[in-house]
Design a protein around this motif. Structure first.
Motif, PDB file in Angstrom:
ATOM      1  N   MET A 103      -3.651   2.766   1.916  1.00 37.69           N
ATOM      2  CA  MET A 103      -3.475   1.586   1.077  1.00 37.69           C
ATOM      3  C   MET A 103      -3.064   0.371   1.901  1.00 37.69           C
ATOM      4  O   MET A 103      -3.519  -0.744   1.660  1.00 37.69           O
ATOM      5  CB  MET A 103      -2.435   1.866   0.000  1.00 37.69           C
ATOM      6  N   LEU A 104      -2.208   0.603   2.899  1.00 37.74           N
ATOM      7  CA  LEU A 104      -1.741  -0.514   3.708  1.00 37.74           C
ATOM      8  C   LEU A 104      -2.852  -1.108   4.566  1.00 37.74           C
ATOM      9  O   LEU A 104      -2.754  -2.248   5.012  1.00 37.74           O
ATOM     10  CB  LEU A 104      -0.577  -0.064   4.595  1.00 37.74           C
ATOM     11  N   ARG A 105      -3.908  -0.339   4.782  1.00 35.61           N
ATOM     12  CA  ARG A 105      -5.061  -0.907   5.485  1.00 35.61           C
ATOM     13  C   ARG A 105      -5.825  -1.863   4.583  1.00 35.61           C
ATOM     14  O   ARG A 105      -6.554  -2.740   5.053  1.00 35.61           O
ATOM     15  CB  ARG A 105      -5.997   0.202   5.973  1.00 35.61           C
ATOM     16  N   ILE A 106      -5.678  -1.693   3.276  1.00 40.32           N
ATOM     17  CA  ILE A 106      -6.364  -2.552   2.309  1.00 40.32           C
ATOM     18  C   ILE A 106      -5.513  -3.761   1.959  1.00 40.32           C
ATOM     19  O   ILE A 106      -5.978  -4.899   1.964  1.00 40.32           O
ATOM     20  CB  ILE A 106      -6.689  -1.751   1.028  1.00 40.32           C
ATOM     21  N   VAL A 107      -4.262  -3.504   1.619  1.00 37.97           N
ATOM     22  CA  VAL A 107      -3.326  -4.570   1.250  1.00 37.97           C
ATOM     23  C   VAL A 107      -2.123  -4.491   2.186  1.00 37.97           C
ATOM     24  O   VAL A 107      -1.368  -3.523   2.123  1.00 37.97           O
ATOM     25  CB  VAL A 107      -2.870  -4.435  -0.214  1.00 37.97           C
ATOM     26  N   PRO A 108      -1.933  -5.466   3.045  1.00 38.50           N
ATOM     27  CA  PRO A 108      -0.830  -5.404   4.020  1.00 38.50           C
ATOM     28  C   PRO A 108       0.527  -5.266   3.350  1.00 38.50           C
ATOM     29  O   PRO A 108       0.762  -5.749   2.238  1.00 38.50           O
ATOM     30  CB  PRO A 108      -0.946  -6.742   4.758  1.00 38.50           C
ATOM     31  N   LYS A 109       1.410  -4.612   4.052  1.00 39.90           N
ATOM     32  CA  LYS A 109       2.767  -4.369   3.583  1.00 39.90           C
ATOM     33  C   LYS A 109       3.454  -5.656   3.148  1.00 39.90           C
ATOM     34  O   LYS A 109       4.138  -5.708   2.125  1.00 39.90           O
ATOM     35  CB  LYS A 109       3.560  -3.689   4.696  1.00 39.90           C
ATOM     36  N   GLU A 110       3.276  -6.728   3.936  1.00 37.76           N
ATOM     37  CA  GLU A 110       3.948  -7.993   3.634  1.00 37.76           C
ATOM     38  C   GLU A 110       3.522  -8.550   2.280  1.00 37.76           C
ATOM     39  O   GLU A 110       4.341  -9.127   1.551  1.00 37.76           O
ATOM     40  CB  GLU A 110       3.663  -9.014   4.732  1.00 37.76           C
TER      41      GLU A 110
END
Length: 203
Positions: free
Chosen positions: A71-78
């Motif tokens: 998921m973090l590859r799709i929507v960055p953590k920040e």
């Protein structure tokens, strides 16, 4: 304003295009994994208890630690953290009960990751203020459209209980479980997080 009813309930999923690196479906790396179910369920319960504590204390860095790498590859953590913080700033304070695991699947392995499907039940209380309080009726309508029956506890508080599906995902190397809920309204994003072979096996 269009609400994502569970924007903080588990994880924020935002619109995005398809992943050009997606693999074509293949059965060669699928296999069932033997796992001590009682031990695994206890691990899930511990994680979800910690996750709820992170949410209730608005520790979104901690929340992000439970988000799968896919998921973090799709929507960055920040961006995820900023969206959760924005909901607080707009006047939506959400408090969660411990998630209750109603059912869990066997563990499947695909493409260097373990997967387990969970059916969970949770209760949430939402305290509204500022802009969100002014838009309370719209929020209630959004709940209804999602098939959720909210309860107006008082003029500034809404509560609801829900049963939903969640996937636990662990990298083969770390075996650290991460969690993402299954929302059919966001199927295009979930296709990039949960391989179709895995979802088909658990249907």
């Amino acid at each position: 304003m269009k609400y994502s009813l569970f924007i903080l309930a588990l994880f924020v999923l935002t619109a995005c295009g398809s992943n050009p690196n997606d693999k074509e479906p293949s059965d060669k790396d699928e296999k069932e994994i033997e796992w001590d179910r009682e031990e695994l369920e206890n691990e899930f319960k511990h994680d979800l208890l910690e996750f709820v504590a992170c949410l209730n204390h608005e520790d979104y860095e901690c929340v992000a630690d439970y988000i799968p790498e896919q998921m973090l590859r799709i929507v960055p953590k920040e961006i995820l953290i900023a969206q959760m913080e924005q909901m607080n700033e707009m006047g939506m304070d959400m408090q969660f009960d411990e998630f209750q695991i109603l059912k869990m699947s066997d563990v499947a392995f695909h493409d260097d990751h373990y997967y387990c499907k969970l059916n969970i039940k949770s209760s949430t209380k939402i305290s509204l203020s500022g802009m969100m309080l002014l838009q309370k009726d719209m929020l209630l309508e959004a709940f209804t459209q999602k098939g959720v029956e909210p309860e107006e506890i008082d003029a500034e508080t809404i509560g609801y209980s829900i049963e939903e599906e969640m996937y636990a995902i662990a990298n083969e190397k770390t075996k650290t479980w991460k969690y993402v809920r299954l929302d059919q309204d966001m199927k295009s994003q979930l296709d990039q997080i949960i391989p179709v072979q895995v979802r088909t096996r658990f249907e």
